[in-house]
Design an enzyme around this catalytic site. Structure first.
Site, PDB file in Angstrom:
ATOM      1  N   GLU A 129       8.571   2.867  14.336  1.00  0.00           N
ATOM      2  CA  GLU A 129       9.412   3.245  13.193  1.00  0.00           C
ATOM      3  C   GLU A 129       9.420   4.761  13.082  1.00  0.00           C
ATOM      4  O   GLU A 129       8.409   5.420  13.318  1.00  0.00           O
ATOM      5  CB  GLU A 129       8.872   2.618  11.906  1.00  0.00           C
ATOM      6  CG  GLU A 129       9.044   1.104  11.887  1.00  0.00           C
ATOM      7  CD  GLU A 129       8.737   0.466  10.538  1.00  0.00           C
ATOM      8  OE1 GLU A 129       7.767   0.878   9.884  1.00  0.00           O
ATOM      9  OE2 GLU A 129       9.475  -0.450  10.148  1.00  0.00           O
ATOM     10  N   ASN A 181       0.799  -1.241   0.000  1.00  0.00           N
ATOM     11  CA  ASN A 181       0.000   0.000   0.000  1.00  0.00           C
ATOM     12  C   ASN A 181       0.828   1.287   0.000  1.00  0.00           C
ATOM     13  O   ASN A 181       0.418   2.300  -0.555  1.00  0.00           O
ATOM     14  CB  ASN A 181      -1.059  -0.022   1.108  1.00  0.00           C
ATOM     15  CG  ASN A 181      -0.496  -0.154   2.488  1.00  0.00           C
ATOM     16  OD1 ASN A 181       0.684  -0.458   2.670  1.00  0.00           O
ATOM     17  ND2 ASN A 181      -1.335   0.061   3.484  1.00  0.00           N
ATOM     18  N   GLU A 221       4.724  -3.972  12.317  1.00  0.00           N
ATOM     19  CA  GLU A 221       3.766  -2.889  12.028  1.00  0.00           C
ATOM     20  C   GLU A 221       2.576  -3.547  11.351  1.00  0.00           C
ATOM     21  O   GLU A 221       2.645  -3.891  10.172  1.00  0.00           O
ATOM     22  CB  GLU A 221       4.404  -1.833  11.107  1.00  0.00           C
ATOM     23  CG  GLU A 221       5.597  -1.110  11.710  1.00  0.00           C
ATOM     24  CD  GLU A 221       5.220  -0.116  12.785  1.00  0.00           C
ATOM     25  OE1 GLU A 221       4.026   0.193  12.946  1.00  0.00           O
ATOM     26  OE2 GLU A 221       6.128   0.351  13.489  1.00  0.00           O
ATOM     27  N   CYS A 270      -3.223   1.451   6.819  1.00  0.00           N
ATOM     28  CA  CYS A 270      -3.419   0.901   8.161  1.00  0.00           C
ATOM     29  C   CYS A 270      -3.956   1.970   9.102  1.00  0.00           C
ATOM     30  O   CYS A 270      -4.586   1.673  10.105  1.00  0.00           O
ATOM     31  CB  CYS A 270      -2.101   0.355   8.691  1.00  0.00           C
ATOM     32  SG  CYS A 270      -0.782   1.568   8.598  1.00  0.00           S
TER      33      CYS A 270
HETATM   34  P1  NAP Z   1       0.209  -9.053   3.990  1.00  0.00           P
HETATM   35  O1  NAP Z   1      -0.622  -9.943   3.160  1.00  0.00           O
HETATM   36  O2  NAP Z   1       0.417  -9.404   5.411  1.00  0.00           O
HETATM   37  O3  NAP Z   1       1.604  -8.923   3.236  1.00  0.00           O
HETATM   38  C1  NAP Z   1       2.636  -8.107   3.717  1.00  0.00           C
HETATM   39  C2  NAP Z   1       3.959  -8.655   3.238  1.00  0.00           C
HETATM   40  O4  NAP Z   1       4.177  -9.940   3.816  1.00  0.00           O
HETATM   41  C3  NAP Z   1       4.017  -8.872   1.726  1.00  0.00           C
HETATM   42  O5  NAP Z   1       5.318  -8.589   1.280  1.00  0.00           O
HETATM   43  C4  NAP Z   1       3.709 -10.344   1.597  1.00  0.00           C
HETATM   44  O6  NAP Z   1       4.162 -10.936   0.403  1.00  0.00           O
HETATM   45  C5  NAP Z   1       4.455 -10.881   2.802  1.00  0.00           C
HETATM   46  N1  NAP Z   1       4.026 -12.204   3.218  1.00  0.00           N
HETATM   47  C6  NAP Z   1       2.815 -12.770   3.095  1.00  0.00           C
HETATM   48  N2  NAP Z   1       2.843 -14.033   3.610  1.00  0.00           N
HETATM   49  C7  NAP Z   1       4.104 -14.237   4.063  1.00  0.00           C
HETATM   50  C8  NAP Z   1       4.765 -15.343   4.683  1.00  0.00           C
HETATM   51  N3  NAP Z   1       4.127 -16.488   4.953  1.00  0.00           N
HETATM   52  N4  NAP Z   1       6.062 -15.213   5.005  1.00  0.00           N
HETATM   53  C9  NAP Z   1       6.733 -14.074   4.745  1.00  0.00           C
HETATM   54  N5  NAP Z   1       6.165 -13.005   4.159  1.00  0.00           N
HETATM   55  C10 NAP Z   1       4.864 -13.083   3.821  1.00  0.00           C
HETATM   56  O7  NAP Z   1      -0.370  -7.573   4.007  1.00  0.00           O
HETATM   57  P2  NAP Z   1      -0.745  -6.668   2.752  1.00  0.00           P
HETATM   58  O8  NAP Z   1      -2.093  -7.084   2.290  1.00  0.00           O
HETATM   59  O9  NAP Z   1       0.347  -6.635   1.756  1.00  0.00           O
HETATM   60  O10 NAP Z   1      -0.771  -5.230   3.402  1.00  0.00           O
HETATM   61  C11 NAP Z   1      -1.903  -4.720   4.020  1.00  0.00           C
HETATM   62  C12 NAP Z   1      -1.789  -4.867   5.532  1.00  0.00           C
HETATM   63  O11 NAP Z   1      -0.630  -4.184   5.990  1.00  0.00           O
HETATM   64  C13 NAP Z   1      -2.944  -4.236   6.248  1.00  0.00           C
HETATM   65  O12 NAP Z   1      -3.357  -5.061   7.309  1.00  0.00           O
HETATM   66  C14 NAP Z   1      -2.362  -2.934   6.771  1.00  0.00           C
HETATM   67  O13 NAP Z   1      -3.037  -2.437   7.885  1.00  0.00           O
HETATM   68  C15 NAP Z   1      -0.972  -3.341   7.079  1.00  0.00           C
HETATM   69  N6  NAP Z   1      -0.090  -2.174   7.134  1.00  0.00           N
HETATM   70  C16 NAP Z   1       0.391  -1.784   8.348  1.00  0.00           C
HETATM   71  C17 NAP Z   1       1.184  -0.670   8.448  1.00  0.00           C
HETATM   72  C18 NAP Z   1       1.711  -0.218   9.774  1.00  0.00           C
HETATM   73  O14 NAP Z   1       2.649   0.560   9.782  1.00  0.00           O
HETATM   74  N7  NAP Z   1       1.154  -0.664  10.892  1.00  0.00           N
HETATM   75  C19 NAP Z   1       1.518   0.060   7.295  1.00  0.00           C
HETATM   76  C20 NAP Z   1       1.018  -0.361   6.068  1.00  0.00           C
HETATM   77  C21 NAP Z   1       0.213  -1.500   5.998  1.00  0.00           C
HETATM   78  P3  NAP Z   1       3.124 -11.097  -0.843  1.00  0.00           P
HETATM   79  O15 NAP Z   1       2.852  -9.744  -1.328  1.00  0.00           O
HETATM   80  O16 NAP Z   1       3.850 -11.927  -1.828  1.00  0.00           O
HETATM   81  O17 NAP Z   1       1.899 -11.784  -0.311  1.00  0.00           O
END
Ligand code: NAP
Length: 498
Positions: free
Chosen positions: A479, A172, A271, A305
């Protein structure tokens, strides 16, 4: 209410020359040990506004990941010895190069992620600022010297880099989430392997290329892109050469990674997801509250997020607030992010549209009223219109999960005590927002909200100079800010007998 929104007319298969040039400028191999390595397998990068493939990048497997970790481990000692001033100057050069390259980088982000160009340019500035902030921090690592209470010894406290770090980022904010991790890692003297999200690899690859040009030595920053993150990352996480995992993404994946990190008791920063309450009291400046809600809801097309997920408005002003918010949201042009003036771009993929559609249908079935939007759009691209729902009951699914779309979910409240209880009734605790002109009430509610961050009369809290992070299931660690670099440092105590 009528919306000034149309499905984008740009559905042809070709990119214009500037778009093609931006995409073609990005190396598509894995970046390991200072070299670009192409793999036989590739994965497509898709434009969410059209569904067309922009290009393909290398698809790393477990051996590639371990090769990247080896490169990071081999470079660790030299990088840790590199004078802080030198590390700082490299980061400062990278900061300037990102800003000078903002138009190209923004276009790449818009094409692979969908966010409007103006927002993408804002993200470049935000991302670059992490390099500047941590360039400034690199030369200010502190230590300590104290007399033991018994008087017979001295305690020296040193800060040392934690070591080779694994950095996993979401789609995102594909630039800022990368620099928010790479910046402090490099400043602290850590080497790293970065794994961007599958849907947005190009921004990280472009940043790696800029870091190379800025003078980051071979092996200090490595990038691996993959269609199978579990298979790639698990051996790296379990490898004892990895000393740190910094993850930004969803809470379920974060929990899985924490379990893996427990095997080697690895340092982690998490995060994770949010479920932000946005609270408007009846003494608030309603114009400011509407603008704040618009920013907190519509930034990144609701895919943040920090997005306002549950908007609580005191009963006496909710109708006025809802009408004003709906009028503002109705006027936001929807379309491909590269078109001028567009504010509502596409969602990341069709699964995201399906999820938002389901959440809205669920809320309506439980009695929520639609003031604006509320139905998915036909046509190409993953578009969902700006939507305002009122009287969303607390048991609606959207009150318990991240909507991650342009849907404002409003609900009335009567008392301060009631709204604080309802706002805190979630396992998440990333951020909250409070609008009131009353200073005492504002501070009281800010203190009572169970979250790592609160915006008081402001709808955006992200700032590289501030400590960003959550509590409860929203994460561990911070962070940015003065403590951001601590995530990549160990504290070593040296006892000296006199
Ligand atoms: P996600 O599905 O958890 O993916 C995040 C990252 O983790 C991606 O690079 C993903 O790779 C990787 N990943 C997925 N499964 C994994 C595994 N088994 N082992 C290692 N890495 C793995 O989240 P998203 O849909 O990309 O992002 C949205 C989420 O991020 C939301 O919940 C949002 O709230 C959160 N977010 C939090 C913050 C914060 O600072 N708190 C900031 C931004 C976003 P792939 O892309 O290949 O699946």
């Amino acid at each position: 209410m009528t919306q000034s929104q149309t499905i984008p007319n740009r559905t042809d298969e070709s990119l214009n020359p500037a778009e093609r040039a931006a995409i073609d400028s990005v190396p598509t191999g894995l970046y390991i040990g200072g070299e670009w390595r192409e793999t036989a397998a590739t994965l497509p990068v898709v434009d969410p506004a059209t569904g067309r493939t922009l290009c393909s990048v290398s698809d790393a497997g477990p051996d590639d990941g371990l090769a990247a970790l080896e490169a990071a481990a081999n470079a660790q000692a030299d990088w840790a010895r590199t004078p802080p001033r030198e590390r700082s100057e490299i980061l400062m050069r990278a900061h300037r190069m990102l800003l000078d390259d903002a138009d190209r980088l923004a276009l790449i982000a818009t094409l692979e992620m969908g966010k409007p160009l103006a927002e993408a340019r804002g993200e470049v500035t935000y991302a670059a600022e992490f390099f500047r902030w941590f360039a400034e921090e690199a030369v200010r690592l502190d230590g300590g010297y104290m007399t033991a209470p018994a008087g017979n010894a001295r305690f020296l406290v040193a800060r040392q880099p934690v070591g080779p770090s694994l950095l996993i980022t979401p789609w995102n904010f594909p630039m800022a989430m990368a620099t928010r991790k790479i910046g402090p890692a490099l400043a602290a003297g850590c080497t790293c392997v970065v794994k961007p999200a599958e849907q947005t690899p190009l921004c990280t690859l472009a940043i790696a290329d800029i870091l190379r040009q800025a003078g980051v030595p071979a092996g200090v920053v490595n990038v691996v892109t993959t269609s199978d993150p579990g298979a790639l990352m698990t051996p790296m996480i379990l490898d004892e050469r990895s000393r740190k995992l910094s993850f930004t993404g969803s809470t379920p994946v974060g929990k899985k990674l924490l379990e893996q990190c427990a095997q080697t008791v690895m340092r982690t920063s998490m995060e994770l997801g949010g479920n932000a309450p946005f609270i408007v009291f009846d003494d608030a400046d309603l114009d400011a509250a509407v603008e704040g809600a618009l920013a907190a809801k519509m930034r990144n097309i609701g895919q943040a997020c920090t997005a306002a997920n549950r908007i609580f408005v005191q009963r006496g002003v909710i109708d006025d607030f809802a009408q004003r918010l709906a009028a503002r949201m109705a006027a936001l042009p929807l379309g491909r992010g590269t078109e001028p003036d567009v504010v509502v771009g596409p969602l990341i993929d069709d699964a995201a549209v399906a999820k938002v559609t389901e959440l809205v249908a669920d809320a309506r079935s439980r009695g929520a009223r639609v003031l604006l939007g509320g139905e998915p759009l036909d046509g190409p691209g993953n578009f969902y219109p700006a939507t305002v729902l009122v009287d969303v009951p607390d048991d609606a699914q959207m009150c318990h999960t991240e909507i991650f779309g342009p849907v404002a979910s409003l609900t009335p409240f009567d008392t301060e005590e009631e709204v604080v209880t309802r706002a805190n009734d979630t396992p998440f605790g990333l951020v909250g927002y409070v609008y009131t002109e009353g200073l005492r009430r504002g501070l009281r509610v800010c203190e009572a909200l169970e979250s790592g961050m609160v915006g008081l009369n402001q709808g955006v809290v992200s700032n590289p100079a501030a400590p960003f992070g959550g509590i409860k299931e929203s994460g561990l660690g911070r962070e940015g800010g003065l403590t951001g670099i601590d995530e990549f440092l160990e504290t070593k105590y040296i006892g000296v007998q006199l």
